[in-house]
Design a protein around this motif. Structure first.
Motif, short mmCIF file in Angstrom:
data_model
loop_
_atom_site.label_atom_id
_atom_site.label_comp_id
_atom_site.label_asym_id
_atom_site.label_seq_id
_atom_site.Cartn_x
_atom_site.Cartn_y
_atom_site.Cartn_z
N ILE A 192 5.28 -0.07 -6.37
CA ILE A 192 5.23 1.04 -6.00
C ILE A 192 7.03 1.00 -6.17
O ILE A 192 7.57 2.13 -4.63
CB ILE A 192 5.13 -0.13 -4.43
CG1 ILE A 192 5.34 -1.19 -3.36
CG2 ILE A 192 3.62 -0.30 -4.25
CD1 ILE A 192 5.37 -1.22 -2.45
N ASP B 255 -1.81 9.49 5.35
CA ASP B 255 -3.16 10.20 4.24
C ASP B 255 -3.15 11.45 4.10
O ASP B 255 -2.25 12.45 5.09
CB ASP B 255 -3.88 9.36 3.99
CG ASP B 255 -5.18 9.25 5.73
OD1 ASP B 255 -4.98 10.81 6.05
OD2 ASP B 255 -5.82 8.21 4.86
N GLU B 256 -3.89 11.80 3.61
CA GLU B 256 -4.16 13.81 3.12
C GLU B 256 -5.30 14.02 4.92
O GLU B 256 -4.59 15.21 4.63
CB GLU B 256 -5.10 13.99 1.96
CG GLU B 256 -4.55 13.49 1.06
CD GLU B 256 -4.05 11.85 0.84
OE1 GLU B 256 -3.10 11.67 -0.48
OE2 GLU B 256 -4.11 10.82 1.23
N ALA C 264 5.02 1.86 -0.11
CA ALA C 264 6.12 2.57 -1.11
C ALA C 264 6.29 4.25 -0.89
O ALA C 264 7.45 4.47 -1.10
CB ALA C 264 4.43 3.38 -2.13
N SER C 265 6.49 4.54 0.74
CA SER C 265 7.04 5.34 1.26
C SER C 265 7.92 5.07 1.74
O SER C 265 9.32 5.84 1.90
CB SER C 265 5.86 5.75 2.96
OG SER C 265 7.19 6.96 3.23
N HIS D 270 0.58 -1.32 0.07
CA HIS D 270 0.06 0.37 0.32
C HIS D 270 1.12 1.24 -0.02
O HIS D 270 2.28 1.09 0.04
CB HIS D 270 -0.50 -0.33 1.15
CG HIS D 270 -0.30 -0.35 2.71
ND1 HIS D 270 0.81 0.54 3.66
CD2 HIS D 270 -0.33 -1.17 3.43
CE1 HIS D 270 1.08 0.11 3.72
NE2 HIS D 270 -0.17 -0.79 4.18
N ARG D 271 0.26 2.14 0.66
CA ARG D 271 0.97 3.63 0.59
C ARG D 271 1.91 4.10 1.13
O ARG D 271 3.18 4.00 1.19
CB ARG D 271 -0.04 4.96 0.03
CG ARG D 271 -0.73 4.72 -1.34
CD ARG D 271 -2.45 5.82 -0.63
NE ARG D 271 -1.65 7.24 -0.34
CZ ARG D 271 -2.19 8.14 -0.22
NH1 ARG D 271 -3.37 8.10 0.38
NH2 ARG D 271 -1.66 8.96 -0.50
N GLY E 262 -4.09 2.48 -2.32
CA GLY E 262 -3.35 3.03 -3.92
C GLY E 262 -3.77 2.60 -4.73
O GLY E 262 -3.75 2.49 -5.76
N TYR E 263 -4.90 1.78 -4.98
CA TYR E 263 -5.92 1.17 -5.68
C TYR E 263 -6.47 0.48 -5.12
O TYR E 263 -7.54 0.85 -4.05
CB TYR E 263 -4.84 -0.10 -6.67
CG TYR E 263 -3.66 -0.63 -5.61
CD1 TYR E 263 -4.87 -2.23 -4.88
CD2 TYR E 263 -3.05 -0.50 -4.94
CE1 TYR E 263 -4.33 -3.17 -4.38
CE2 TYR E 263 -2.48 -1.87 -4.13
CZ TYR E 263 -3.53 -2.74 -3.16
OH TYR E 263 -2.96 -4.26 -2.65
N ASN F 154 -9.75 1.55 -0.46
CA ASN F 154 -8.61 1.70 -1.50
C ASN F 154 -7.53 3.39 -1.31
O ASN F 154 -6.68 3.16 -2.28
CB ASN F 154 -9.64 1.84 -2.46
CG ASN F 154 -10.63 0.78 -3.04
OD1 ASN F 154 -10.37 -0.28 -2.45
ND2 ASN F 154 -11.65 0.80 -3.76
N ALA F 155 -8.40 3.99 -1.06
CA ALA F 155 -7.21 5.40 -0.71
C ALA F 155 -6.61 4.39 0.34
O ALA F 155 -5.04 5.37 -0.66
CB ALA F 155 -8.47 6.75 0.00
N VAL G 174 -1.91 4.72 7.97
CA VAL G 174 -1.73 4.23 6.54
C VAL G 174 -1.34 3.28 6.75
O VAL G 174 0.53 2.34 7.23
CB VAL G 174 -1.31 4.68 5.33
CG1 VAL G 174 -1.70 2.94 4.40
CG2 VAL G 174 -2.16 5.99 4.53
#
Length: 327
Positions: free
Chosen positions: A102, A176-177, A46-47, A42-43, A204-205, A200-201, A182
């Motif tokens: 990612i 997240d925003e 990716a970080s 996930h995001r 990231g998919y 899903n947010a 996350v």
């Protein structure tokens, strides 16, 4: 981009030959690894990959380097708590491509069993990170613990890195925003509560599953909504309900609406994923297809009559078509 394994795990390299064991240490290539379970890719993961890449470029500027995910199979939780089902966000066959997507160059998968569970933190560093992998740098989360009884702390890893000559980067939690952290656990919770858009947010998919189409009771066909039926893993914690979905069938995208649950209108049986595919005809029995969940429409429910159920199914289809748009 290699997918590496060890012991009894066999993987492929770009030349389509088969290799076993740890990837060899290559002359002139500095190896950087991020350690974690990476369930969901996930995001937040990716970080971690981005931090690892930054570390690699800082420590080995102008020279060859590779950034790899060091992960485990099965998930350690499955080993230590075999009686507690573990909801996997990604099937094993999807994990490698997701990790590449990612930002990793490849993955090393260690079989998690008694040997690894009983390995001390010091031995993990000396035997795996240094002797077997020859790492130049390691990235882990700030709360990362490893080794027997989780005795290895981030500070211990930093100290061993300083003594042995490899760099260590501690990656803070990714937010997240809205400021929420996350994590795989947060994503599982959101999926289990029907908060698909949030899940899903964070991923990231769109969350997806893959499984073979099996024969069902043919009730959907009798109602005018023939479905592709799939049995998911028992541990799958996705909320029961109706979803707007996008299927991939032999590379072809097809929109549809799906019910995941126990069918309270009929038998309240074992959970089943039943997908009505829009504008599709064909024999899918025995074929593996992918279902991506795009929107949660409503919970499962029992209706006063079959006619009322059909009316609601028509409304579900209309809502799903509007949400999904053209393929």
């Amino acid at each position: 981009m290699n997918e590496y394994g060890t012991d009894n795990l066999t993987v492929s390299n770009p030349e389509n030959t088969r290799v076993q064991g740890y990837p060899p240490i290559r002359q002139g290539i500095s190896r950087f690894v991020a350690i974690g379970n990476f369930d969901g890719a996930h995001r937040g993961h990716a970080s971690v990959a981005a931090h690892l890449r930054t570390l690699a470029e800082a420590r080995a500027p102008g020279s060859g380097h590779e950034c790899l995910a060091l992960t485990f199979d099965p998930h350690p939780r499955e080993f230590f708590r075999p009686d507690q089902p573990h909801f996997r966000l990604l099937a094993p066959q999807d994990r490698f491509s997701a990790l590449l997507r990612i930002g990793f160059d490849g993955a090393i998968v260690l079989p998690f069993g008694p040997e690894l569970a009983n390995m001390s933190a010091a031995d993990f560093v000396s035997e795996i990170l240094i002797r077997r992998l020859g790492v130049a740098g390691v990235a882990v989360g700030e709360d990362f613990h490893f080794g027997k009884a989780r005795a290895g702390t981030p500070q211990f890893l930093i100290e061993r890195g300083a003594a042995e000559g490899f760099a260590v980067s501690l990656v803070p939690p990714f937010r997240d925003e809205k400021g929420g952290i996350v994590s795989s656990s947060a994503i599982r919770k959101a999926l289990g509560e029907g908060r698909l858009a949030e899940a899903n947010a964070m991923l990231g998919y769109s969350y997806f599953v893959r499984a073979e189409v099996i024969h069902g009771a043919k009730r959907g066909r009798d109602l005018g909504f023939p479905t592709a039926n799939m049995r998911l893993e028992d541990a799958n914690g996705l909320a029961h309900g109706i979803y707007a979905v996008r299927a991939t069938i032999e590379g072809r995208p097809v929109n549809g609406v799906a019910n995941f649950g126990r069918r309270p209108q009929f038998d309240n049986g074992a959970p089943l994923l039943e997908t009505f595919l829009f504008d599709f005809s064909g024999d899918l029995y025995g074929k593996e297809i992918v279902i991506a969940f795009e929107a949660f429409l409503r919970p499962e429910g029992k209706f006063v009559s079959i006619e009322a159920l059909i009316e609601q199914m028509n409304r579900d289809c209309a809502e799903a078509r509007a949400l999904l748009g053209p393929v």
